[in-house]
Design a protein around this motif. Structure first.
Motif, mmCIF file in Angstrom:
data_model
loop_
_atom_site.group_PDB
_atom_site.id
_atom_site.type_symbol
_atom_site.label_atom_id
_atom_site.label_comp_id
_atom_site.label_asym_id
_atom_site.label_seq_id
_atom_site.Cartn_x
_atom_site.Cartn_y
_atom_site.Cartn_z
ATOM 1 N N LYS A 80 0.836 -1.186 0.000
ATOM 2 C CA LYS A 80 0.000 0.000 0.000
ATOM 3 C C LYS A 80 0.874 1.241 0.000
ATOM 4 O O LYS A 80 1.782 1.382 0.810
ATOM 5 C CB LYS A 80 -0.909 0.007 1.226
ATOM 6 C CG LYS A 80 -1.987 -1.073 1.199
ATOM 7 C CD LYS A 80 -2.868 -1.009 2.431
ATOM 8 C CE LYS A 80 -3.928 -2.087 2.414
ATOM 9 N NZ LYS A 80 -4.754 -2.085 3.646
ATOM 10 N N GLY A 81 0.571 2.134 -0.917
ATOM 11 C CA GLY A 81 1.308 3.378 -1.003
ATOM 12 C C GLY A 81 0.489 4.530 -0.474
ATOM 13 O O GLY A 81 -0.406 4.366 0.364
ATOM 14 N N PHE A 82 0.780 5.724 -0.974
ATOM 15 C CA PHE A 82 0.101 6.942 -0.528
ATOM 16 C C PHE A 82 -1.399 6.835 -0.808
ATOM 17 O O PHE A 82 -1.833 6.445 -1.893
ATOM 18 C CB PHE A 82 0.684 8.159 -1.250
ATOM 19 C CG PHE A 82 0.083 9.469 -0.817
ATOM 20 C CD1 PHE A 82 0.438 10.044 0.396
ATOM 21 C CD2 PHE A 82 -0.858 10.112 -1.620
ATOM 22 C CE1 PHE A 82 -0.122 11.246 0.790
ATOM 23 C CE2 PHE A 82 -1.417 11.319 -1.234
ATOM 24 C CZ PHE A 82 -1.046 11.887 -0.015
ATOM 25 N N GLY A 83 -2.187 7.138 0.194
ATOM 26 C CA GLY A 83 -3.634 7.095 0.040
ATOM 27 C C GLY A 83 -4.209 5.695 0.041
ATOM 28 O O GLY A 83 -5.375 5.508 -0.308
ATOM 29 N N GLY A 84 -3.391 4.718 0.423
ATOM 30 C CA GLY A 84 -3.870 3.338 0.470
ATOM 31 C C GLY A 84 -3.934 2.649 -0.869
ATOM 32 O O GLY A 84 -4.497 1.556 -0.997
ATOM 33 N N VAL A 85 -3.362 3.284 -1.911
ATOM 34 C CA VAL A 85 -3.368 2.685 -3.248
ATOM 35 C C VAL A 85 -2.422 1.491 -3.270
ATOM 36 O O VAL A 85 -1.269 1.585 -2.846
ATOM 37 C CB VAL A 85 -2.949 3.716 -4.314
ATOM 38 C CG1 VAL A 85 -2.862 3.054 -5.687
ATOM 39 C CG2 VAL A 85 -3.938 4.872 -4.337
#
Length: 324
Positions: free
Chosen positions: A127-132
């Motif tokens: 998971k990256g920025f913003g939960g993407v």
């Protein structure tokens, strides 16, 4: 043949692997029952300077031990009285052309080790920025369609114009025989002794080995792993239909609805395969296993590993690690 876990060792390591046999199931089954034990033993005996070097040395030695035992059995026992008229179980010349791709993941002391011998693929999702959720490929497809592999083979076998034969852009073979460029087994492409059975002799020039045994190994620290991050291990039949991102998206959707992510990826693969050939999913399932079905899709075996849970199971203090 695919397994969800092939064991754990006395040093807290956990093993996960898919074995994709070709020419028969025997080599895949043989490796499945032995590989983790050999690696654990080699790890215990390793004198390498760092933990990473010890594990990489143990993986390489473990693969070589499985290969050596398979080949020794093949030469000394199974082919003692070869039957050139049949293609049966051990005791037949068929086993000299049986092999297996192996994709192995080991979580050990906070590090993910991935060993690849063949064209199965490992993809990690985090998971990256913003939960993407983003997919990142961990391995390289080691087969004769890979242009880097083609170049390596040509450099290692100068003067062999048939070292790679292509029947199409997605259909290339080492010496016209095998797509994977790394594997366990496939003795006739590694050892001259086995290139002498009627009906399957590679003509000169013949200077083996053509197929590599020791896998490509990567190491990745897991200090940034979060809950929900997964590793997908899948055989090449999956990647014929799904992109890396498609696969992890399918896995995460399944996890959200409390379903099996591995099963979801397989189902997505088969649905796309059926659609490509203009048949229903039910019609595809009704086809008998064998040549007819293989024309539509290759083996699709999948393991989805919860990396956060695997990290905890390996003995790492996840709560303390998250503070680092």
């Amino acid at each position: 043949l695919a397994v969800h876990s092939i064991g754990s060792g006395d040093k807290g390591q956990h093993y996960y692997a898919v074995f994709d046999g070709h020419g028969g199931f025997e080599c895949a089954e043989f490796a499945h029952t032995r590989l983790s034990a050999h690696i654990s033993s080699c790890l215990h005996e390793s004198k390498a300077a760092t933990p990473e070097e010890r594990m990489e040395e143990a993986i390489a030695s473990g693969f070589q031990q499985v290969e050596d035992t398979w080949t020794r059995n093949l030469k000394n026992d199974w082919l003692r009285d070869p039957n050139y008229m049949t293609y049966g179980p051990p005791g037949s010349e068929r086993l000299s052309s049986v092999g297996s791709c192996v994709l192995l993941a080991i979580v050990h002391e906070g590090t993910l080790f991935v060993a690849n011998a063949g064209d199965s693929r490992a993809v990690i999702s985090q998971k990256g920025f913003g939960g993407v959720v983003k997919a990142q490929r961990v391995t390289v497809d080691l087969n004769a369609m890979n242009t880097d592999e083609q170049e390596r083979l040509r450099q290692e076998h100068p003067g062999e114009s048939d070292i790679v034969r292509c029947r199409g852009p997605y259909s290339c073979y080492v010496k016209g025989c095998l797509q994977p460029t790394y594997s366990l087994g496939d003795a006739y492409l590694k050892y001259a002794y086995f290139n002498n059975f009627p009906g399957r002799v590679i003509a000169a020039p013949y200077k083996p080995p053509y197929i590599q045994t020791i896998p490509q190994i990567t190491a990745r620290p897991l200090h940034q792993i979060q809950e929900g991050d997964v590793l997908v291990l899948a055989t090449d039949g999956v990647w014929d239909y799904l992109s890396d991102q498609n696969a992890v998206d399918v896995a995460h959707r399944a996890i959200k609805r409390d379903a099996s992510p591995s099963h979801a990826i397989v189902e997505a693969t088969l649905e796309l395969a059926a659609a490509r050939f203009g048949i229903s999913r039910a019609q595809l399932s009704a086809l008998p296993l064998g040549r007819q079905r293989r024309l539509i899709h290759d083996d699709a075996s999948v393991i989805v590993i919860d990396l956060f849970s695997a990290l905890k199971a390996s003995g790492v203090d996840v709560a303390q690690r998250s503070k680092l």
